[in-house]
Enzyme design. Structure first.
Site, short mmCIF file in Angstrom:
data_model
loop_
_atom_site.label_atom_id
_atom_site.label_comp_id
_atom_site.label_asym_id
_atom_site.label_seq_id
_atom_site.Cartn_x
_atom_site.Cartn_y
_atom_site.Cartn_z
N ARG A 1 -8.68 -5.14 38.87
CA ARG A 1 -7.93 -4.30 38.10
C ARG A 1 -8.83 -2.92 37.58
O ARG A 1 -8.54 -2.48 36.54
CB ARG A 1 -7.33 -4.86 36.85
CG ARG A 1 -6.45 -6.17 37.13
CD ARG A 1 -5.26 -5.77 38.06
NE ARG A 1 -4.58 -7.05 38.38
CZ ARG A 1 -4.70 -7.51 39.68
NH1 ARG A 1 -5.64 -7.08 40.44
NH2 ARG A 1 -4.29 -8.74 40.18
N SER B 1 1.66 -8.20 33.16
CA SER B 1 0.46 -9.25 32.41
C SER B 1 -0.25 -8.27 31.51
O SER B 1 -0.75 -7.20 31.56
CB SER B 1 -0.46 -9.57 33.44
OG SER B 1 0.10 -10.42 34.27
N GLU C 1 -5.05 -5.62 29.72
CA GLU C 1 -4.90 -4.92 31.01
C GLU C 1 -4.05 -3.90 31.04
O GLU C 1 -4.34 -2.52 31.83
CB GLU C 1 -4.25 -5.90 32.14
CG GLU C 1 -3.93 -5.30 33.36
CD GLU C 1 -3.48 -6.31 34.46
OE1 GLU C 1 -3.98 -7.62 34.33
OE2 GLU C 1 -2.60 -6.15 35.32
C1 LIG Z 1 7.42 -6.46 35.32
C2 LIG Z 1 5.81 -5.94 36.02
C3 LIG Z 1 5.06 -7.02 36.95
C4 LIG Z 1 3.91 -6.44 37.20
N1 LIG Z 1 3.27 -7.16 38.36
C5 LIG Z 1 2.08 -6.91 38.31
C6 LIG Z 1 1.23 -7.65 39.44
O1 LIG Z 1 1.87 -8.68 39.99
N2 LIG Z 1 0.19 -7.06 39.83
C7 LIG Z 1 -0.50 -5.84 39.36
O2 LIG Z 1 -1.86 -5.67 39.57
N3 LIG Z 1 -0.10 -5.26 38.28
C8 LIG Z 1 1.22 -5.72 37.85
N4 LIG Z 1 1.80 -4.98 37.04
C9 LIG Z 1 1.34 -3.92 36.28
C10 LIG Z 1 1.27 -2.28 37.10
O3 LIG Z 1 2.81 -2.60 37.76
C11 LIG Z 1 0.30 -2.17 37.92
O4 LIG Z 1 -0.95 -2.04 37.09
C12 LIG Z 1 0.64 -0.86 38.70
O5 LIG Z 1 -0.29 -0.65 39.80
C13 LIG Z 1 0.50 0.47 37.94
O6 LIG Z 1 0.89 1.54 38.52
P1 LIG Z 1 1.81 2.97 37.83
O7 LIG Z 1 2.32 3.73 39.03
O8 LIG Z 1 2.86 2.23 36.83
O9 LIG Z 1 0.71 3.25 36.75
P2 LIG Z 1 0.64 3.69 35.44
O10 LIG Z 1 1.22 2.47 34.60
O11 LIG Z 1 1.65 4.99 35.25
O12 LIG Z 1 -0.64 4.04 35.28
C14 LIG Z 1 -1.83 3.27 35.17
C15 LIG Z 1 -3.01 3.86 34.89
O13 LIG Z 1 -3.33 4.43 36.24
C16 LIG Z 1 -3.49 5.85 36.20
N5 LIG Z 1 -2.93 6.69 36.90
C17 LIG Z 1 -1.67 6.54 37.47
N6 LIG Z 1 -1.38 7.31 38.53
C18 LIG Z 1 -2.57 8.04 38.84
C19 LIG Z 1 -3.05 8.97 39.75
N7 LIG Z 1 -2.11 9.37 40.90
N8 LIG Z 1 -4.22 9.34 39.64
C20 LIG Z 1 -5.18 9.03 38.67
N9 LIG Z 1 -4.78 8.27 37.84
C21 LIG Z 1 -3.47 7.57 38.04
C22 LIG Z 1 -2.79 6.09 34.63
O14 LIG Z 1 -3.65 7.11 34.01
C23 LIG Z 1 -3.07 5.03 33.84
O15 LIG Z 1 -4.53 4.87 33.27
C24 LIG Z 1 3.25 -5.31 36.68
C25 LIG Z 1 3.89 -4.56 35.69
C26 LIG Z 1 5.35 -4.72 35.32
C27 LIG Z 1 5.91 -4.43 34.46
#
Ligand SMILES: Cc1cc2nc3c(=O)[nH]c(=O)nc-3n(C[C@H](O)[C@H](O)[C@H](O)COP(=O)(O)OP(=O)(O)OC[C@H]3O[C@@H](n4cnc5c(N)ncnc54)[C@H](O)[C@@H]3O)c2cc1C
Length: 302
Positions: free
Chosen positions: A175, A225, A295
């Site tokens: 992560r 998580s 996380e």
């Molecule tokens: C129901 C549910 C289930 C989930 N299951 C999983 C799972 O199975 N496995 C898992 O790993 N995660 C899971 N997650 C967590 C999440 O979906 C992941 O961490 C996902 O990768 C985050 O992506 P995001 O685009 O939403 O990023 P955000 O939440 O918008 O951002 C996350 C971080 O990345 C940075 N960021 C985002 N985009 C960029 C970019 N283009 N350039 C630079 N920095 C950036 C942000 O500043 C922040 O620090 C889950 C979440 C939910 C709600």
């Protein structure tokens, strides 16, 4: 907010993609978070111009993807929030490689892979993030992670210059990656998969979806998580064994279905969620001597 900055911002990005005092609860899966001074959705080369403008006026910026791993403070975010979105045509499949924009949803990318009979990305189909967020977090599930499929990533540095980083340079771990530490913005990724059978790929995706629906509280807003998996333990099990199933602070709750998830029962504030997380981590540490690390990324003013 500096008016001159806003005027120049409107000159580099279309006005209908600039939002002032934008409630961040509309941009996070937790449905929590106060207003961002400005939220902007730049397209293509606009991003570099926006970054340069922020530097010129010393305006802080925060990049978000789908907001699925974020807890934004109740007082919101000062400065600029850059929301990364990609259009449908920003996925290009060539043989066993996919080139994709950072703002593309993982689910759409995984579906496109399946359509082309490419296997290796099934694990990501149910993760509700975008490609950029998934690279930053090295998102993973069911034995797969982004590290297994990424070959290269394009980023913008803090001066707005483009760089291409190989997967090895990303320092991908559990992560984590080097992206946030280096202040890069991910703009796109190259993914390498293997040729397979579309029916088998879709069947695996369905099977994983079923497992998620059965085990995760998808009927409530959350950020997945809440805590990282401590070495040798499972966060959810520690929380359950500490007697915290269903534990409430305001309208934030440890899910009864899966103790590893904190859910928003309706009108939870960021303060509710943060207090709950601190209390849970304290109680678990007191009982088992293991400190749970979030996380979920906390951003903005609480
Ligand atoms: C129901 C549910 C289930 C989930 N299951 C999983 C799972 O199975 N496995 C898992 O790993 N995660 C899971 N997650 C967590 C999440 O979906 C992941 O961490 C996902 O990768 C985050 O992506 P995001 O685009 O939403 O990023 P955000 O939440 O918008 O951002 C996350 C971080 O990345 C940075 N960021 C985002 N985009 C960029 C970019 N283009 N350039 C630079 N920095 C950036 C942000 O500043 C922040 O620090 C889950 C979440 C939910 C709600």
């Amino acid at each position: 907010m500096n008016q001159q900055f806003l005027t120049e911002l409107k000159a580099v990005t279309a006005e209908n993609r600039i939002f002032t005092d934008e409630p961040m609860k509309k941009h996070t899966t937790f449905r929590v978070g106060g207003p961002a001074d400005i939220l902007v959705q730049p397209k293509g080369t606009e991003l570099a111009a926006v970054i340069r403008l922020c530097r010129k006026y010393d305006v802080p910026y925060q990049v978000i993807g789908n907001g699925s791993n974020l807890l934004v403070g109740d007082r919101g975010i000062r400065g600029l929030v850059i929301e990364m979105l990609s259009k449908e045509d920003e996925i290009c499949v060539e043989d066993d490689c996919i080139t994709v924009g950072a703002g593309m949803l993982l689910s759409k990318t995984a579906n496109r892979a399946a359509e082309h009979g490419l296997t290796g990305m099934e694990f990501a189909a149910g993760i509700p993030g975008r490609i950029g967020g998934a690279v930053v977090m090295n998102a993973g599930a069911y034995g797969g992670e982004m590290k297994d499929i990424l070959t290269a990533v394009t980023v913008l540095d803090q001066e707005g210059n483009e760089k291409i980083l190989s997967a090895e340079e990303l320092e991908l771990g559990y992560r984590t990656s080097c992206i946030l530490k280096k202040g890069y913005i991910v703009t796109g990724a190259k993914i390498k998969l293997k040729h397979g059978e579309e029916t088998a790929i879709r069947a695996r995706m369905e099977e994983l979806k079923k497992q998620r629906v059965e085990k995760q509280p998808l009927e409530y807003p959350s950020a997945g998580s809440t805590f990282k998996r401590p070495e040798g333990y499972f966060a959810g099990k520690l929380i359950m064994d500490a007697g915290l199933r269903g534990y409430l602070v305001g309208e934030a709750q440890v899910s009864e279905k899966h103790c590893g998830f904190v859910i928003n029962r309706g009108n939870a504030t960021a303060a509710d969620v943060r207090t709950l997380m601190q209390n849970v981590a304290d109680i678990v540490e007191e009982k088992f001597g293991v400190r749970l690390e979030p996380e979920v990324k906390m951003i903005g003013e609480f």
